[in-house]
Enzyme design. Structure first.
Site, short mmCIF file in Angstrom:
data_model
loop_
_atom_site.label_atom_id
_atom_site.label_comp_id
_atom_site.label_asym_id
_atom_site.label_seq_id
_atom_site.Cartn_x
_atom_site.Cartn_y
_atom_site.Cartn_z
N HIS A 40 37.36 26.17 32.61
CA HIS A 40 38.11 25.44 33.65
C HIS A 40 38.71 26.50 34.59
CE1 HIS A 40 41.57 23.16 35.28
NE2 HIS A 40 40.91 22.08 34.95
N ASP B 187 41.79 28.18 24.96
CA ASP B 187 42.24 27.08 25.81
C ASP B 187 41.90 25.77 25.09
OD1 ASP B 187 42.56 25.06 27.63
OD2 ASP B 187 41.26 25.93 29.18
N GLN C 265 41.31 20.49 25.95
CA GLN C 265 40.45 19.35 25.62
C GLN C 265 40.21 19.20 24.12
OE1 GLN C 265 39.65 17.11 27.73
NE2 GLN C 265 40.03 18.14 29.66
N LYS D 118 47.17 15.23 27.94
CA LYS D 118 45.83 14.86 27.47
C LYS D 118 45.89 14.40 26.00
CE LYS D 118 43.71 18.39 30.40
NZ LYS D 118 43.33 17.68 31.60
N CYS E 76 37.02 20.83 38.19
CA CYS E 76 37.68 22.15 38.16
C CYS E 76 36.87 23.13 37.30
CB CYS E 76 39.12 22.07 37.66
SG CYS E 76 40.15 20.98 38.65
N1 C6P Z 1 41.30 19.40 32.96
C1 C6P Z 1 40.01 17.47 33.71
O1 C6P Z 1 39.88 16.41 34.33
P1 C6P Z 1 46.58 21.22 33.01
O2 C6P Z 1 46.21 20.76 34.38
O3 C6P Z 1 47.38 22.47 33.03
O4 C6P Z 1 47.18 20.14 32.17
O5 C6P Z 1 45.20 21.54 32.25
C2 C6P Z 1 44.30 22.45 32.82
C3 C6P Z 1 43.06 22.51 32.00
C4 C6P Z 1 42.77 23.67 31.30
N2 C6P Z 1 41.69 23.77 30.51
C5 C6P Z 1 40.84 22.74 30.37
C6 C6P Z 1 39.68 22.89 29.46
C7 C6P Z 1 41.07 21.54 31.04
O6 C6P Z 1 40.22 20.53 30.89
C8 C6P Z 1 42.20 21.42 31.90
C9 C6P Z 1 42.43 20.16 32.70
C10 C6P Z 1 41.38 18.10 33.62
O7 C6P Z 1 39.08 18.00 33.14
C11 C6P Z 1 42.06 18.14 34.94
S1 C6P Z 1 41.25 19.22 36.08
#
Ligand code: C6P
Length: 421
Positions: free
Chosen positions: A137, A214, A217, A240, A378
């Site tokens: 991401h 990370d 997910q 999430k 993203c």
């Molecule tokens: N992915 C998606 O629709 P934040 O925004 O900080 O809560 O998470 C960022 C992030 C980091 N790593 C991974 C693997 C992610 O999937 C995400 C967020 C969302 O896939 C929003 S772009």
């Protein structure tokens, strides 16, 4: 739609999961969109919240809203106790060794930036290397690019194969005595691939590198044991994981967190301030400058209680069944290509359809009440790798049903028909 062929290939999975009972806990799932029942399949972007989480946040604001770690009065003591209890729940959830290793942050993005700007900036120098993968991401790419600009370190990228799996041999070749940090996704948001992070960590440690995982997910779908993984840092976002937005957690090994300089300065992260010298607070407060998202942390704690009550093993079993059903059903659609077909996959169905832009698919589906995400998610390097501008992505949670997958597939067939005219 789901023809006999699909039914024959699809084998019914574990029946023990009471999805209707679970759905009753999520008030939003009973709403309508464009006059149709909501089919919420955008869980990877953010998941819905059970009443238990909404009520925990509501209860805090109604009954004991106060700042934490500051007041001697009853409300402040109660708020502090609830906030610290939430930290303890995160520690249990990740099986961290100590509450000191759990830092509340705004989310996964802030956690990665924190590690890059504290651990990274204080230890890296020109020529050092940071390894990430093609399926990261942007939140696990850009913070390292910024760090490279600041330190002269170099970013290396592990390639993936056509199924969307990490190429481990290529990773091993990238590792060297110059590798300082490996930052790797646990489950890809664009593909659903489950990365063999334990093996990634072991190989990095053999070279003396530090590993950040990370888990944004991963935590809604699978249990995660940071001690068993032996990762150095693990990050996730509450929103999430059925908790509120604006809060998340960074796990870090205590030894590393002790060495790292603070991220931001301000209240709560200090023990003593004079104009000549400032003494920083102990862990975990050293990294929590300013008034934190108290209600968010309490809500996250309630979300963890909720998930624990259902059990991640039951959740994972049910979701794998849904994923198999959805995969088989979508493959019946002529001209549909799944993007991300790794055998070890979590509940994400990314796809493209011949002759229809994903945004158009998303709009048509929305009119059927089906919420999916379309775009690059993203993860632009993933789109580049598969040579697609965007995908349509249905991402499943444990409150989704087989009937909802049928609605999704029917709507995709419908989109095809509209564009064939
Ligand atoms: N992915 C998606 O629709 P934040 O925004 O900080 O809560 O998470 C960022 C992030 C980091 N790593 C991974 C693997 C992610 O999937 C995400 C967020 C969302 O896939 C929003 S772009």
């Amino acid at each position: 739609m789901t023809s006999k062929g699909t039914a024959a290939r699809y084998q019914a999975g574990p029946p023990a999961f009471d999805v209707e009972a679970v759905r009753a806990d999520f008030p939003i799932l009973s709403r309508q969109v464009h006059g149709k029942p909501l089919v919420y399949l955008d869980n990877a972007a953010t998941s819905q919240k059970p009443a238990q989480v909404i009520e925990a946040v509501d209860h805090y604001y109604r009954h004991y809203n106060a700042n934490i770690h500051r007041g001697v009065h009853t409300l402040s003591a109660e708020a502090t106790a609830a906030y610290e209890a939430a930290r303890h729940k995160v520690r249990d959830f990740l099986n961290a060794g100590s509450d000191k290793e759990i830092i509340f942050v705004r989310g996964a993005t802030e956690a990665i930036n924190l590690v890059a700007q504290t651990f990274g900036r204080s230890t890296l120098k020109g020529g050092d290397e940071i390894i990430i993968s093609t399926m990261e991401h942007h939140s696990n790419i850009v913070p390292w690019q910024l760090l490279c600009e600041q330190t002269g370190a170099v970013l290396r990228v592990i390639p993936i194969n056509d199924k969307g799996e990490l190429i481990m041999e290529a990773y091993e070749k990238l590792l060297s005595e110059r590798t300082r940090i490996v930052s790797i996704v646990h489950i890809s948001n664009a593909l659903g691939t489950v990365v063999p992070v334990k093996a990634v960590i072991e190989k990095a440690h053999q070279r003396g590198a530090v590993v950040l995982v990370d888990g944004a997910q991963a935590v809604p779908h699978a249990s995660c044991d940071v001690q068993a993984l032996d990762c150095d840092f693990y990050v996730f976002s509450s929103h999430k994981l059925f908790g509120p937005t604006g809060v998340g957690a960074l796990y870090g090994k205590q030894r590393l967190l002790e060495q790292m300089p603070p991220y931001q300065g301000g209240g709560d992260m200090i023990k003593m301030v004079t104009f000549a010298r400032t003494e920083y607070n102990d862990l975990p407060y050293k990294f929590e400058a300013g008034t934190p998202n108290i209600a968010g942390a309490i809500g996250l704690g309630a979300a963890l209680d909720y998930v624990n009550r259902i059990g991640l093993a039951a959740i994972a079993g049910y979701e794998q069944d849904l994923l198999a059903y959805g995969t088989a059903a979508l493959q019946e659609v002529p001209g549909l290509r799944l993007i991300g077909t790794a055998p070890d996959k979590a509940s994400i169905l990314s796809f493209v359809l011949d002759g229809i832009h994903p945004h158009d698919i998303g709009t048509i589906l929305d009119h059927e009440g089906v919420a999916i995400r379309t775009g690059h998610h993203c993860a632009m390097p993933v789109m580049d790798f598969f040579r697609v501008p965007a995908t349509a992505r249905a991402s499943l949670a444990f409150y989704n049903t087989h009937a909802e997958i049928d609605t999704l597939v029917r709507a995709v067939f419908n989109a095809r028909k509209i564009f064939a005219k």
